[in-house]
Design an enzyme around this catalytic site. Structure first.
Site, PDB file in Angstrom:
ATOM      1  N   HIS A 277      -9.752   6.797   2.578  1.00 47.69           N
ATOM      2  CA  HIS A 277      -8.676   6.216   3.371  1.00 47.69           C
ATOM      3  C   HIS A 277      -8.439   6.977   4.676  1.00 47.69           C
ATOM      4  O   HIS A 277      -8.643   6.434   5.771  1.00 47.69           O
ATOM      5  CB  HIS A 277      -7.391   6.188   2.543  1.00 47.69           C
ATOM      6  CG  HIS A 277      -7.543   5.522   1.215  1.00 47.69           C
ATOM      7  ND1 HIS A 277      -7.759   4.172   1.085  1.00 47.69           N
ATOM      8  CD2 HIS A 277      -7.524   6.019  -0.051  1.00 47.69           C
ATOM      9  CE1 HIS A 277      -7.847   3.854  -0.198  1.00 47.69           C
ATOM     10  NE2 HIS A 277      -7.706   4.972  -0.905  1.00 47.69           N
ATOM     11  N   ASP A 278      -7.966   8.209   4.557  1.00 43.48           N
ATOM     12  CA  ASP A 278      -7.627   8.985   5.754  1.00 43.48           C
ATOM     13  C   ASP A 278      -8.856   9.288   6.625  1.00 43.48           C
ATOM     14  O   ASP A 278      -8.774   9.178   7.856  1.00 43.48           O
ATOM     15  CB  ASP A 278      -6.922  10.277   5.368  1.00 43.48           C
ATOM     16  CG  ASP A 278      -5.611  10.029   4.632  1.00 43.48           C
ATOM     17  OD1 ASP A 278      -5.169   8.861   4.567  1.00 43.48           O
ATOM     18  OD2 ASP A 278      -5.033  11.002   4.106  1.00 43.48           O
TER      19      ASP A 278
ATOM     20  N   ASN B 290       1.257   4.274   1.548  1.00 40.77           N
ATOM     21  CA  ASN B 290       1.909   4.872   2.712  1.00 40.77           C
ATOM     22  C   ASN B 290       3.012   3.975   3.259  1.00 40.77           C
ATOM     23  O   ASN B 290       4.096   4.458   3.616  1.00 40.77           O
ATOM     24  CB  ASN B 290       0.882   5.153   3.807  1.00 40.77           C
ATOM     25  CG  ASN B 290      -0.029   6.315   3.467  1.00 40.77           C
ATOM     26  OD1 ASN B 290       0.286   7.132   2.609  1.00 40.77           O
ATOM     27  ND2 ASN B 290      -1.162   6.386   4.138  1.00 40.77           N
TER      28      ASN B 290
ATOM     29  N   GLU C 135       0.857  -1.188   0.000  1.00 39.34           N
ATOM     30  CA  GLU C 135       0.000   0.000   0.000  1.00 39.34           C
ATOM     31  C   GLU C 135       0.891   1.236   0.000  1.00 39.34           C
ATOM     32  O   GLU C 135       2.020   1.207   0.496  1.00 39.34           O
ATOM     33  CB  GLU C 135      -0.915  -0.045   1.229  1.00 39.34           C
ATOM     34  CG  GLU C 135      -1.828   1.153   1.397  1.00 39.34           C
ATOM     35  CD  GLU C 135      -1.146   2.295   2.131  1.00 39.34           C
ATOM     36  OE1 GLU C 135      -1.537   3.456   1.884  1.00 39.34           O
ATOM     37  OE2 GLU C 135      -0.214   2.026   2.927  1.00 39.34           O
TER      38      GLU C 135
END
Length: 256
Positions: free
Chosen positions: A182-183, A108, A106
């Site tokens: 996501h975040d 990050n 992924e």
């Protein structure tokens, strides 16, 4: 606003990837022009600020990293007590689904696998909110249209940024039908852990090719009864999306 580490823990420089520019725009917010920050950057480093905050606020503080774990790993290396005291809900990784940079990794985690591996192995309380759940929480232009319909500058800016992001998904993952939140989901879980179902696990990150960046169970700690991580594997999609839209709607209204 505090300045973090300038590059990944095993590199000596930083370069924005072309795919990152495509997904997030040249300026990171869909090429939308924003006003200059009203507050200047602080002189203290982000690493020192994180360490100080953990000691000051203790269990009342939850750290939500939504990028590479470089600063968190640096804090753990600098202060031995940090790893034991910090509560971390991170956006990153993929355990039961493929990655979005490679089949294993992924984005990050892929930016700094060594830092992520250190965090997973040493920090006492880590919740991983990864692609397993974030790709189940999708936003579409139907939702961004509601922000535009407010007729406010805040609504337009937010819709413009998000629509840019949605268009990148139309190219990179058209089967999803929207963009992954996501975040926002990681922040939501930090506020309300009941939004997701987790499994307790001891995790690690592969740092060598060909699976570099893979988040997976640590085989050396498989039978250790003390699990330091929780991995989100299911999410209450309707409740999360409903609460997100309510909160953003209220924020847009307050900004106007």
């Amino acid at each position: 606003m505090f300045g973090g580490e300038p590059h990944a823990s095993t590199k000596d420089s930083f370069e924005t990837l072309e795919i990152s520019r495509f997904i997030h725009g040249d300026n990171g917010v869909g090429n939308v022009e924003l006003a200059e920050p009203s507050r200047p950057a602080q002189e203290a480093s982000a690493v020192d600020f994180i360490i100080e905050s953990v000691h000051r606020y203790g269990d009342d503080l939850v750290i939500v990293p939504t990028g590479p774990l470089t600063n968190i790993a640096a804090a753990a290396r600098k202060d031995p007590e940090f790893a034991a005291k910090a509560h971390i809900v991170l956006m990153g990784g993929a355990l039961t689904v493929p990655g979005n940079v490679t089949r294993w990794s992924e984005a990050n985690i892929n930016q700094d696998p060594e830092a992520a591996d250190l965090v997973f192995r040493t920090c006492a309380d880590v919740t991983m909110v990864g692609l397993d759940v974030t790709l189940q929480t999708l936003l579409t232009t139907k939702e961004t249209a509601l922000w535009r319909e407010t007729g406010t500058e805040a609504g337009r800016i937010l819709a413009d940024m998000t629509d840019y992001y949605i268009r990148s998904y139309d190219v990179t993952a058209p089967h999803l039908g929207g963009c992954g939140l996501h975040d926002p989901l990681a922040v939501g879980v930090a506020i309300d852990p009941t939004l997701v179902t987790t499994i307790a696990h001891n995790m690690k990150v592969d740092t060598e090719a060909p699976t570099r960046g893979r988040t997976i169970g640590d085989d050396e700690r498989l039978n250790d009864p003390n699990k330091n991580a929780r991995v989100a594997v299911a999410v209450d999609v309707d409740r999360f999306l409903g609460e997100l839209m309510d909160r953003i709607g209220a924020t847009i209204k307050a900004a106007s």
